[in-house]
Motif scaffolding. Structure first.
Motif, PDB file in Angstrom:
ATOM      1  N   SER A  11      85.466  53.422  48.731  1.00 22.50           N
ATOM      2  CA  SER A  11      85.666  52.173  49.670  1.00 22.50           C
ATOM      3  C   SER A  11      85.044  52.625  50.896  1.00 22.50           C
ATOM      4  O   SER A  11      85.454  53.868  51.554  1.00 22.50           O
ATOM      5  N   PRO A  12      84.093  51.796  51.328  1.00 22.05           N
ATOM      6  CA  PRO A  12      83.153  52.172  52.680  1.00 22.05           C
ATOM      7  C   PRO A  12      84.563  52.291  53.658  1.00 22.05           C
ATOM      8  O   PRO A  12      84.035  52.701  54.856  1.00 22.05           O
ATOM      9  N   TRP A  13      85.346  51.548  53.597  1.00 19.90           N
ATOM     10  CA  TRP A  13      86.463  51.334  54.748  1.00 19.90           C
ATOM     11  C   TRP A  13      87.423  52.499  54.654  1.00 19.90           C
ATOM     12  O   TRP A  13      87.590  53.223  55.634  1.00 19.90           O
ATOM     13  N   HIS A  14      87.987  53.040  53.551  1.00 21.92           N
ATOM     14  CA  HIS A  14      88.877  53.865  53.470  1.00 21.92           C
ATOM     15  C   HIS A  14      88.492  55.561  53.262  1.00 21.92           C
ATOM     16  O   HIS A  14      89.189  56.231  53.647  1.00 21.92           O
ATOM     17  N   ASP A  15      87.378  55.312  52.307  1.00 22.53           N
ATOM     18  CA  ASP A  15      86.955  56.802  51.889  1.00 22.53           C
ATOM     19  C   ASP A  15      85.921  57.423  52.685  1.00 22.53           C
ATOM     20  O   ASP A  15      85.842  58.629  52.574  1.00 22.53           O
ATOM     21  N   VAL A  16      85.206  56.792  53.318  1.00 20.10           N
ATOM     22  CA  VAL A  16      84.205  57.567  54.335  1.00 20.10           C
ATOM     23  C   VAL A  16      84.855  57.954  55.627  1.00 20.10           C
ATOM     24  O   VAL A  16      85.630  57.339  56.284  1.00 20.10           O
ATOM     25  N   PRO A  17      84.597  59.407  56.022  1.00 20.21           N
ATOM     26  CA  PRO A  17      85.406  59.982  57.007  1.00 20.21           C
ATOM     27  C   PRO A  17      84.775  59.129  58.544  1.00 20.21           C
ATOM     28  O   PRO A  17      83.792  58.720  58.592  1.00 20.21           O
ATOM     29  N   LEU A  18      85.708  59.176  59.373  1.00 19.42           N
ATOM     30  CA  LEU A  18      85.409  58.292  60.697  1.00 19.42           C
ATOM     31  C   LEU A  18      84.577  59.359  61.544  1.00 19.42           C
ATOM     32  O   LEU A  18      83.513  59.075  61.992  1.00 19.42           O
ATOM     33  N   GLN A  19      85.034  60.703  61.589  1.00 13.24           N
ATOM     34  CA  GLN A  19      84.540  61.674  62.431  1.00 13.24           C
ATOM     35  C   GLN A  19      83.771  62.749  61.702  1.00 13.24           C
ATOM     36  O   GLN A  19      84.000  63.292  60.681  1.00 13.24           O
ATOM     37  N   LEU A  20      82.778  63.222  62.299  1.00 16.37           N
ATOM     38  CA  LEU A  20      81.940  64.341  61.825  1.00 16.37           C
ATOM     39  C   LEU A  20      81.976  65.605  62.632  1.00 16.37           C
ATOM     40  O   LEU A  20      81.248  66.727  62.522  1.00 16.37           O
ATOM     41  N   GLU A  45      89.781  43.147  48.494  1.00 15.92           N
ATOM     42  CA  GLU A  45      89.584  43.372  47.295  1.00 15.92           C
ATOM     43  C   GLU A  45      89.314  45.041  47.190  1.00 15.92           C
ATOM     44  O   GLU A  45      89.324  45.674  48.148  1.00 15.92           O
ATOM     45  N   PRO A  46      89.830  45.457  45.950  1.00 13.85           N
ATOM     46  CA  PRO A  46      89.730  46.661  45.477  1.00 13.85           C
ATOM     47  C   PRO A  46      88.369  47.574  46.069  1.00 13.85           C
ATOM     48  O   PRO A  46      87.422  46.933  45.691  1.00 13.85           O
ATOM     49  N   PHE A  47      88.586  48.522  46.727  1.00 16.44           N
ATOM     50  CA  PHE A  47      87.355  49.498  47.110  1.00 16.44           C
ATOM     51  C   PHE A  47      86.679  48.740  48.335  1.00 16.44           C
ATOM     52  O   PHE A  47      85.500  49.057  48.490  1.00 16.44           O
ATOM     53  N   THR A  48      87.193  47.522  48.644  1.00 17.31           N
ATOM     54  CA  THR A  48      86.544  46.909  49.723  1.00 17.31           C
ATOM     55  C   THR A  48      85.025  46.917  49.881  1.00 17.31           C
ATOM     56  O   THR A  48      84.581  47.381  50.767  1.00 17.31           O
ATOM     57  N   PRO A  49      84.369  46.297  48.592  1.00 19.81           N
ATOM     58  CA  PRO A  49      82.922  46.378  48.732  1.00 19.81           C
ATOM     59  C   PRO A  49      82.588  45.368  50.102  1.00 19.81           C
ATOM     60  O   PRO A  49      82.955  44.451  50.449  1.00 19.81           O
ATOM     61  N   ILE A  50      81.200  45.697  50.206  1.00 16.93           N
ATOM     62  CA  ILE A  50      80.294  44.938  51.302  1.00 16.93           C
ATOM     63  C   ILE A  50      79.687  43.525  50.739  1.00 16.93           C
ATOM     64  O   ILE A  50      78.966  43.848  49.630  1.00 16.93           O
ATOM     65  N   LYS A  51      80.271  42.528  50.901  1.00 19.73           N
ATOM     66  CA  LYS A  51      79.845  41.148  50.222  1.00 19.73           C
ATOM     67  C   LYS A  51      79.524  40.082  51.411  1.00 19.73           C
ATOM     68  O   LYS A  51      79.877  40.346  52.550  1.00 19.73           O
ATOM     69  N   SER A 218      93.712  45.770  50.922  1.00 16.89           N
ATOM     70  CA  SER A 218      93.559  46.532  49.997  1.00 16.89           C
ATOM     71  C   SER A 218      93.521  47.941  50.590  1.00 16.89           C
ATOM     72  O   SER A 218      92.894  48.179  51.503  1.00 16.89           O
ATOM     73  N   LEU A 219      94.150  48.952  49.970  1.00 17.78           N
ATOM     74  CA  LEU A 219      94.506  50.319  50.589  1.00 17.78           C
ATOM     75  C   LEU A 219      93.660  51.164  49.700  1.00 17.78           C
ATOM     76  O   LEU A 219      93.962  52.479  49.753  1.00 17.78           O
ATOM     77  N   VAL A 220      92.984  50.722  48.819  1.00 14.52           N
ATOM     78  CA  VAL A 220      92.126  51.618  47.757  1.00 14.52           C
ATOM     79  C   VAL A 220      90.718  51.348  48.063  1.00 14.52           C
ATOM     80  O   VAL A 220      90.132  50.200  48.550  1.00 14.52           O
TER      81      VAL A 220
END
Length: 220
Positions: A11-20, A45-51, A218-220
């Motif tokens: 998920s681009p929303w949940h799985d990409v870390p915010l800070q580096l 939507e599951p995995f919050t795709p960009i649409k 969606s939380l996944v």
């Protein structure tokens, strides 16, 4: 033996870390600069795709091109149950925090750019608080020159006003009223932007831990 390639869905929303670290953040491009298709993460939507967003079965477009790369900060969320007393008591818009990236290069849909925040505009859209974090990609030639809102005005003159005016007026062609802005109608400084990012990251953490109701998200 034949090799089978497998791809993990993220998920681009949940799985990409915010800070580096070192003040660097990840920014995910939804709408590349100089384009008008209203692309966004599908938060329900599951995995919050960009649409591309739709309304009444039709694909949505802005009435004119956006002049900057536009997208989201992963692992942030504007809590619709939280009233911000500093911004007219407006409640969060139930989305990740938006970023306006002012660098010269046109990003690609779904591209992850390393950015540094420079300021924040407190847009109020039909009563909902919809933060716009102004930032610059670290690979931009002017990145080393800009570290706060005053630097933006110095090295990108007129840009903060142009961003505010664009987001103020883009709904007018559809017959809707102009959006408003809190915090004196001006961009807040970098420290304030970092405070917004920290608070909305904390709200996201509560959301994914289910200590705040997710409702249709969606939380996944």
């Amino acid at each position: 033996m034949e090799k089978v390639l497998t791809f993990e869905q993220v998920s681009p929303w949940h799985d990409v870390p915010l800070q580096l670290g070192d003040g660097v953040y990840n920014f995910i491009v939804e709408i590349p600069k100089e384009s008008s298709a209203k692309m966004e993460v599908a938060t329900d939507e599951p995995f919050t795709p960009i649409k591309q967003d739709t309304k009444k079965g039709k694909l949505r477009y802005y009435p004119y091109n956006i002049n900057w790369n536009y997208g989201l900060l992963p692992q942030t969320w504007e809590d619709p149950s939280f009233a911000n007393n500093e911004v007219d008591g407006a409640f969060g818009d139930n989305d990740p925090v938006d970023v306006v990236e002012i660098g010269e290069r046109r990003g690609e849909i779904g591209e992850i750019l390393k950015i540094k925040p420079l300021g924040a505009l407190a847009m109020i859209d039909e009563g909902e608080l919809d933060w716009k974090i102004v930032a610059i990609s670290l690979d931009d030639p002017k990145a080393a020159l800009v570290n706060d809102v005053d630097d933006v005005e110095k090295h990108f003159p007129g840009t903060l006003t142009a961003i505010r005016d664009w987001f103020r007026d883009y709904k007018i062609p559809d017959g809707k009223p102009a959006n408003k802005f809190g915090l004196g109608n001006k961009a807040a400084n970098k420290d304030y932007a970092l405070k917004v990012i920290k608070e909305t990251n904390e709200s996201w953490a509560k959301l994914v831990k289910r200590s705040i109701p997710a409702n249709d998200l969606s939380l996944v």
